[in-house]
Motif scaffolding. Sequence first.
Motif, PDB file in Angstrom:
ATOM      1  N   ILE A   8       0.825  -1.208   0.000  1.00 34.90           N
ATOM      2  CA  ILE A   8       0.000   0.000   0.000  1.00 34.90           C
ATOM      3  C   ILE A   8       0.859   1.258   0.000  1.00 34.90           C
ATOM      4  CG2 ILE A   8      -1.999  -1.150   1.029  1.00 34.90           C
ATOM      5  CD1 ILE A   8      -1.275   0.176   3.698  1.00 34.90           C
ATOM      6  N   LEU A  50      -8.740   4.624  15.850  1.00 38.52           N
ATOM      7  CA  LEU A  50      -7.798   5.741  15.786  1.00 38.52           C
ATOM      8  C   LEU A  50      -7.741   6.468  17.134  1.00 38.52           C
ATOM      9  CD1 LEU A  50      -6.225   6.521  13.337  1.00 38.52           C
ATOM     10  CD2 LEU A  50      -7.950   8.229  12.801  1.00 38.52           C
ATOM     11  N   ARG A  51      -8.904   6.684  17.695  1.00 31.83           N
ATOM     12  CA  ARG A  51      -9.000   7.370  18.988  1.00 31.83           C
ATOM     13  C   ARG A  51      -8.216   6.603  20.055  1.00 31.83           C
ATOM     14  NH1 ARG A  51      -9.186  11.242  22.687  1.00 31.83           N
ATOM     15  NH2 ARG A  51     -10.184  10.550  24.584  1.00 31.83           N
ATOM     16  N   THR A  88      -2.970  12.216  16.916  1.00 27.98           N
ATOM     17  CA  THR A  88      -3.824  12.045  15.734  1.00 27.98           C
ATOM     18  C   THR A  88      -3.156  12.574  14.463  1.00 27.98           C
ATOM     19  OG1 THR A  88      -5.754  12.292  17.153  1.00 27.98           O
ATOM     20  CG2 THR A  88      -6.120  12.565  14.793  1.00 27.98           C
ATOM     21  N   LYS A  89      -2.581  13.779  14.579  1.00 27.73           N
ATOM     22  CA  LYS A  89      -1.946  14.399  13.405  1.00 27.73           C
ATOM     23  C   LYS A  89      -0.877  13.489  12.815  1.00 27.73           C
ATOM     24  CE  LYS A  89      -2.050  19.358  13.982  1.00 27.73           C
ATOM     25  NZ  LYS A  89      -1.356  20.516  14.533  1.00 27.73           N
ATOM     26  N   PHE A 125      -2.186  10.534  10.832  1.00 29.43           N
ATOM     27  CA  PHE A 125      -2.603  10.904   9.481  1.00 29.43           C
ATOM     28  C   PHE A 125      -1.396  11.157   8.568  1.00 29.43           C
ATOM     29  CE2 PHE A 125      -6.828  11.306  11.199  1.00 29.43           C
ATOM     30  CZ  PHE A 125      -7.665  11.111  10.120  1.00 29.43           C
ATOM     31  N   PRO A 175      -1.382   7.971   5.528  1.00 28.07           N
ATOM     32  CA  PRO A 175      -2.247   9.027   4.985  1.00 28.07           C
ATOM     33  C   PRO A 175      -3.647   8.554   4.575  1.00 28.07           C
ATOM     34  CG  PRO A 175      -0.107   8.982   3.876  1.00 28.07           C
ATOM     35  CD  PRO A 175      -0.173   7.772   4.742  1.00 28.07           C
ATOM     36  N   LYS A 176      -4.582   9.480   4.701  1.00 24.81           N
ATOM     37  CA  LYS A 176      -5.973   9.333   4.249  1.00 24.81           C
ATOM     38  C   LYS A 176      -6.821   8.391   5.107  1.00 24.81           C
ATOM     39  CE  LYS A 176      -5.614  11.810   0.334  1.00 24.81           C
ATOM     40  NZ  LYS A 176      -6.369  13.034   0.078  1.00 24.81           N
ATOM     41  N   LYS A 177      -6.429   7.116   5.165  1.00 23.19           N
ATOM     42  CA  LYS A 177      -7.255   6.177   5.940  1.00 23.19           C
ATOM     43  C   LYS A 177      -6.406   5.485   7.000  1.00 23.19           C
ATOM     44  CE  LYS A 177     -10.496   5.426   2.214  1.00 23.19           C
ATOM     45  NZ  LYS A 177     -11.405   4.506   1.533  1.00 23.19           N
ATOM     46  N   PRO A 178      -5.963   6.237   7.984  1.00 26.98           N
ATOM     47  CA  PRO A 178      -4.982   5.684   8.929  1.00 26.98           C
ATOM     48  C   PRO A 178      -5.451   4.434   9.667  1.00 26.98           C
ATOM     49  CG  PRO A 178      -5.811   7.819   9.669  1.00 26.98           C
ATOM     50  CD  PRO A 178      -6.280   7.644   8.274  1.00 26.98           C
ATOM     51  N   LYS A 197      -7.549   2.045   8.932  1.00 24.68           N
ATOM     52  CA  LYS A 197      -7.562   0.833   8.101  1.00 24.68           C
ATOM     53  C   LYS A 197      -6.155   0.437   7.674  1.00 24.68           C
ATOM     54  CE  LYS A 197     -12.155   1.102   6.045  1.00 24.68           C
ATOM     55  NZ  LYS A 197     -12.882   1.492   4.825  1.00 24.68           N
ATOM     56  N   LYS A 198      -5.335   1.433   7.357  1.00 26.90           N
ATOM     57  CA  LYS A 198      -3.983   1.112   6.895  1.00 26.90           C
ATOM     58  C   LYS A 198      -3.146   0.507   8.012  1.00 26.90           C
ATOM     59  CE  LYS A 198      -3.611   4.270   3.019  1.00 26.90           C
ATOM     60  NZ  LYS A 198      -2.987   5.477   2.483  1.00 26.90           N
ATOM     61  N   TYR A 246      -4.284  -3.031   8.527  1.00 26.71           N
ATOM     62  CA  TYR A 246      -3.835  -3.905   7.438  1.00 26.71           C
ATOM     63  C   TYR A 246      -2.388  -4.329   7.637  1.00 26.71           C
ATOM     64  CZ  TYR A 246      -2.426  -5.411   2.767  1.00 26.71           C
ATOM     65  OH  TYR A 246      -1.919  -6.133   1.711  1.00 26.71           O
ATOM     66  N   CYS A 256     -16.827   3.154  16.516  1.00 25.08           N
ATOM     67  CA  CYS A 256     -17.226   4.364  15.794  1.00 25.08           C
ATOM     68  C   CYS A 256     -16.230   5.505  15.976  1.00 25.08           C
ATOM     69  CB  CYS A 256     -18.590   4.849  16.280  1.00 25.08           C
ATOM     70  SG  CYS A 256     -19.928   3.825  15.688  1.00 25.08           S
ATOM     71  N   VAL A 257     -15.601   5.558  17.137  1.00 23.64           N
ATOM     72  CA  VAL A 257     -14.709   6.692  17.410  1.00 23.64           C
ATOM     73  C   VAL A 257     -13.336   6.167  17.824  1.00 23.64           C
ATOM     74  CG1 VAL A 257     -14.304   8.737  18.817  1.00 23.64           C
ATOM     75  CG2 VAL A 257     -16.627   8.138  18.143  1.00 23.64           C
ATOM     76  N   PHE A 314      -7.757   1.125  -0.845  1.00 18.95           N
ATOM     77  CA  PHE A 314      -7.911   2.237   0.083  1.00 18.95           C
ATOM     78  C   PHE A 314      -8.454   3.484  -0.611  1.00 18.95           C
ATOM     79  CE2 PHE A 314      -4.932  -0.454   2.523  1.00 18.95           C
ATOM     80  CZ  PHE A 314      -5.674  -0.553   3.687  1.00 18.95           C
ATOM     81  N   GLY A 369     -11.512   9.900   8.784  1.00 13.83           N
ATOM     82  CA  GLY A 369     -10.790   8.632   8.846  1.00 13.83           C
ATOM     83  C   GLY A 369     -10.894   7.827   7.570  1.00 13.83           C
ATOM     84  N   GLY A 392     -10.630   9.400   4.684  1.00 11.19           N
ATOM     85  CA  GLY A 392      -9.969  10.215   3.678  1.00 11.19           C
ATOM     86  C   GLY A 392     -10.902  11.199   2.980  1.00 11.19           C
ATOM     87  N   ASP A 402      -7.143  18.064  14.268  1.00 11.64           N
ATOM     88  CA  ASP A 402      -5.882  17.338  14.048  1.00 11.64           C
ATOM     89  C   ASP A 402      -5.988  16.352  12.886  1.00 11.64           C
ATOM     90  OD1 ASP A 402      -4.758  18.691  16.137  1.00 11.64           O
ATOM     91  OD2 ASP A 402      -4.926  17.046  17.575  1.00 11.64           O
TER      92      ASP A 402
END
Lengths: 104, 169
Positions: free
Chosen positions: A37, A65-66, A76-77, A80, A84-87, A89-90, A93, A103-104, B14, B46, B48, B122
């Motif tokens: 990826i 993520l939370r 958090t920053k 990301f 990038p984009k979908k932290p 899930k990535k 994976y 959810c959070v 993704f 989250g 994207g 953030d």
Amino acid sequence: MTTATIAGREIHVDAEGFLTEYDEWDEELAKQLAQNIGIDLTDRHWEIIRFLRADYRENGETPTLRRVSAVGGFPTKELFQLFPKKPAKKMAYIAGLPKPKGCV
Amino acid sequence: MTTTEQEPRLIPDFGEDTDRKMAFIASKGTLDMAYPALIMANAALGEGIEAHIFFTFWGLDMINKKTMHDLKFTPLGNPATHMPQGLGGLPGMTAMATHMMKKQIAELGVPEVPEFLQMIVDAGGHLWACKMSADMMGLGEDDLFDGVEGILSATEFIELTDGAQIIFI
């Protein structure tokens, strides 16, 4: 159940390609997953991935993520930036875990 | 129909080149109604997706430094609590219900409103205040949470959200 050949090994994955067997994962495999990826793993990536693995082993659930930021202490920053984009899930994976369900 | 030409795709997609954009209009200032916009905007980020929250009317309480730490939930006039309606008006009931709801939210690992807003900023989310509401309440940028990018007129909001999916809460 589907299998995929990753890093020369037969690995169990779900329909999307996320690993389904916790114990089939190792760090060699993670390198290949990250490469799949487009992510170059730095020490910081590894710290996060190891947190995900340990947290899953303890709680049986992929941290959201939370949770990675609040419990793991990774801002958090930065998540990301590193994934990038979908932290969420990535990270899951590469760590060989199912997608997070929270959810959070 | 099946084809035999291709192996199933075994690397998750993704979908990074999404141009999806979402805008949430947060119009309520109660604790229970603060969360939907926050949770959905955070989930969108989250995935994207570009996400904006526009705080209007009572929704400004969510980003007003004076009130954002102290949003309340009341069972009064809310039949969904399944409590006898007379109870909701008793002294102390709003404070108790607020306390209980905050506890339940915290137990799920979900942050309080100010921290949640910071998390959204953030994650790259955009927060905006509604000009007419801010004028009505006599609020300027200094009165608002630091992560708020600006105070927008309705027209500016419409321009900004060109092509976005808009969700009114």
